[in-house]
Design a protein around this motif. Sequence first.
Motif, PDB file in Angstrom:
ATOM      1  N   GLY A 103       0.800  -1.216   0.000  1.00  0.00           N
ATOM      2  CA  GLY A 103       0.000   0.000   0.000  1.00  0.00           C
ATOM      3  C   GLY A 103       0.836   1.271   0.000  1.00  0.00           C
ATOM      4  N   TYR A 104       2.123   1.154  -0.366  1.00  0.00           N
ATOM      5  CA  TYR A 104       3.034   2.300  -0.341  1.00  0.00           C
ATOM      6  C   TYR A 104       3.128   3.023  -1.679  1.00  0.00           C
ATOM      7  CZ  TYR A 104       4.817   0.247   4.032  1.00  0.00           C
ATOM      8  OH  TYR A 104       4.934  -0.262   5.298  1.00  0.00           O
ATOM      9  N   ALA A 105       2.701   2.395  -2.756  1.00  0.00           N
ATOM     10  CA  ALA A 105       2.778   2.999  -4.092  1.00  0.00           C
ATOM     11  C   ALA A 105       1.551   2.589  -4.895  1.00  0.00           C
ATOM     12  CB  ALA A 105       4.048   2.551  -4.817  1.00  0.00           C
ATOM     13  N   VAL A 106       1.118   3.495  -5.783  1.00  0.00           N
ATOM     14  CA  VAL A 106      -0.031   3.214  -6.648  1.00  0.00           C
ATOM     15  C   VAL A 106       0.270   3.698  -8.065  1.00  0.00           C
ATOM     16  CG1 VAL A 106      -1.782   3.317  -4.846  1.00  0.00           C
ATOM     17  CG2 VAL A 106      -1.165   5.395  -6.068  1.00  0.00           C
ATOM     18  N   LEU A 107      -0.380   3.059  -9.005  1.00  0.00           N
ATOM     19  CA  LEU A 107      -0.293   3.503 -10.394  1.00  0.00           C
ATOM     20  C   LEU A 107      -1.083   4.791 -10.561  1.00  0.00           C
ATOM     21  CD1 LEU A 107      -0.893   0.081 -12.127  1.00  0.00           C
ATOM     22  CD2 LEU A 107       1.154   1.495 -12.385  1.00  0.00           C
ATOM     23  N   THR A 108      -0.577   5.699 -11.401  1.00  0.00           N
ATOM     24  CA  THR A 108      -1.306   6.949 -11.656  1.00  0.00           C
ATOM     25  C   THR A 108      -2.235   6.821 -12.852  1.00  0.00           C
ATOM     26  OG1 THR A 108       0.353   7.844 -13.165  1.00  0.00           O
ATOM     27  CG2 THR A 108       0.638   8.312 -10.805  1.00  0.00           C
ATOM     28  N   GLY A 109      -2.025   5.804 -13.675  1.00  0.00           N
ATOM     29  CA  GLY A 109      -2.822   5.627 -14.882  1.00  0.00           C
ATOM     30  C   GLY A 109      -2.126   6.129 -16.136  1.00  0.00           C
ATOM     31  N   VAL A 110      -0.935   6.711 -15.982  1.00  0.00           N
ATOM     32  CA  VAL A 110      -0.172   7.233 -17.117  1.00  0.00           C
ATOM     33  C   VAL A 110       0.833   6.183 -17.573  1.00  0.00           C
ATOM     34  CG1 VAL A 110       1.397   9.059 -17.894  1.00  0.00           C
ATOM     35  CG2 VAL A 110      -0.416   9.585 -16.242  1.00  0.00           C
ATOM     36  N   THR A 111       0.916   5.965 -18.888  1.00  0.00           N
ATOM     37  CA  THR A 111       1.866   5.021 -19.474  1.00  0.00           C
ATOM     38  C   THR A 111       2.740   5.756 -20.479  1.00  0.00           C
ATOM     39  OG1 THR A 111       0.253   3.230 -19.231  1.00  0.00           O
ATOM     40  CG2 THR A 111       2.083   2.829 -20.737  1.00  0.00           C
ATOM     41  N   SER A 112       4.047   5.498 -20.426  1.00  0.00           N
ATOM     42  CA  SER A 112       4.976   6.144 -21.364  1.00  0.00           C
ATOM     43  C   SER A 112       4.904   5.454 -22.722  1.00  0.00           C
ATOM     44  CB  SER A 112       6.402   6.079 -20.836  1.00  0.00           C
ATOM     45  OG  SER A 112       6.927   4.770 -20.963  1.00  0.00           O
ATOM     46  N   ALA A 113       5.500   6.081 -23.729  1.00  0.00           N
ATOM     47  CA  ALA A 113       5.549   5.502 -25.069  1.00  0.00           C
ATOM     48  C   ALA A 113       6.315   4.184 -25.070  1.00  0.00           C
ATOM     49  CB  ALA A 113       6.189   6.479 -26.045  1.00  0.00           C
ATOM     50  N   ALA A 114       7.251   4.036 -24.134  1.00  0.00           N
ATOM     51  CA  ALA A 114       8.052   2.812 -24.038  1.00  0.00           C
ATOM     52  C   ALA A 114       7.336   1.703 -23.253  1.00  0.00           C
ATOM     53  CB  ALA A 114       9.396   3.118 -23.389  1.00  0.00           C
ATOM     54  N   GLY A 115       6.184   2.020 -22.679  1.00  0.00           N
ATOM     55  CA  GLY A 115       5.418   1.016 -21.962  1.00  0.00           C
ATOM     56  C   GLY A 115       5.568   1.045 -20.451  1.00  0.00           C
ATOM     57  N   SER A 116       6.465   1.889 -19.934  1.00  0.00           N
ATOM     58  CA  SER A 116       6.587   2.017 -18.481  1.00  0.00           C
ATOM     59  C   SER A 116       5.353   2.721 -17.941  1.00  0.00           C
ATOM     60  CB  SER A 116       7.831   2.831 -18.124  1.00  0.00           C
ATOM     61  OG  SER A 116       8.990   2.176 -18.532  1.00  0.00           O
ATOM     62  N   ARG A 117       5.024   2.413 -16.706  1.00  0.00           N
ATOM     63  CA  ARG A 117       3.841   3.024 -16.100  1.00  0.00           C
ATOM     64  C   ARG A 117       4.262   3.942 -14.961  1.00  0.00           C
ATOM     65  NH1 ARG A 117      -0.321  -1.781 -15.465  1.00  0.00           N
ATOM     66  NH2 ARG A 117      -1.824  -0.097 -15.300  1.00  0.00           N
ATOM     67  N   GLU A 118       3.498   4.996 -14.769  1.00  0.00           N
ATOM     68  CA  GLU A 118       3.837   5.974 -13.744  1.00  0.00           C
ATOM     69  C   GLU A 118       3.270   5.548 -12.394  1.00  0.00           C
ATOM     70  OE1 GLU A 118       4.013  10.719 -13.783  1.00  0.00           O
ATOM     71  OE2 GLU A 118       1.970   9.914 -13.792  1.00  0.00           O
ATOM     72  N   TRP A 119       4.103   5.680 -11.378  1.00  0.00           N
ATOM     73  CA  TRP A 119       3.741   5.323 -10.009  1.00  0.00           C
ATOM     74  C   TRP A 119       3.931   6.530  -9.117  1.00  0.00           C
ATOM     75  CZ3 TRP A 119       2.445   0.206  -8.698  1.00  0.00           C
ATOM     76  CH2 TRP A 119       2.632  -0.730  -9.713  1.00  0.00           C
TER      77      TRP A 119
END
Length: 60
Positions: free
Chosen positions: A26-42
């Motif tokens: 419960g320390y990190a969550v996805l923001t819903g943003v994905t980079s062009a390279a496929g990484s996801r924002e946390w």
Amino acid sequence: MLTLLSRGPRFYSVSLGEILRLQKRGYAVLTGVTSAAGSREWEITDAGRLALMSHEGGGT
């Protein structure tokens, strides 16, 4: 990794085990943003900030 997240949202691969462990705690969550390279924002959660403060001695 929580220290980095405390400075602002960051992009990580979903396959990175450490970020998944932080999510399960419960320390990190996805923001819903994905980079062009496929990484996801946390981003760090309030629980993650408290854990970080406690670990750094700021929670006492």
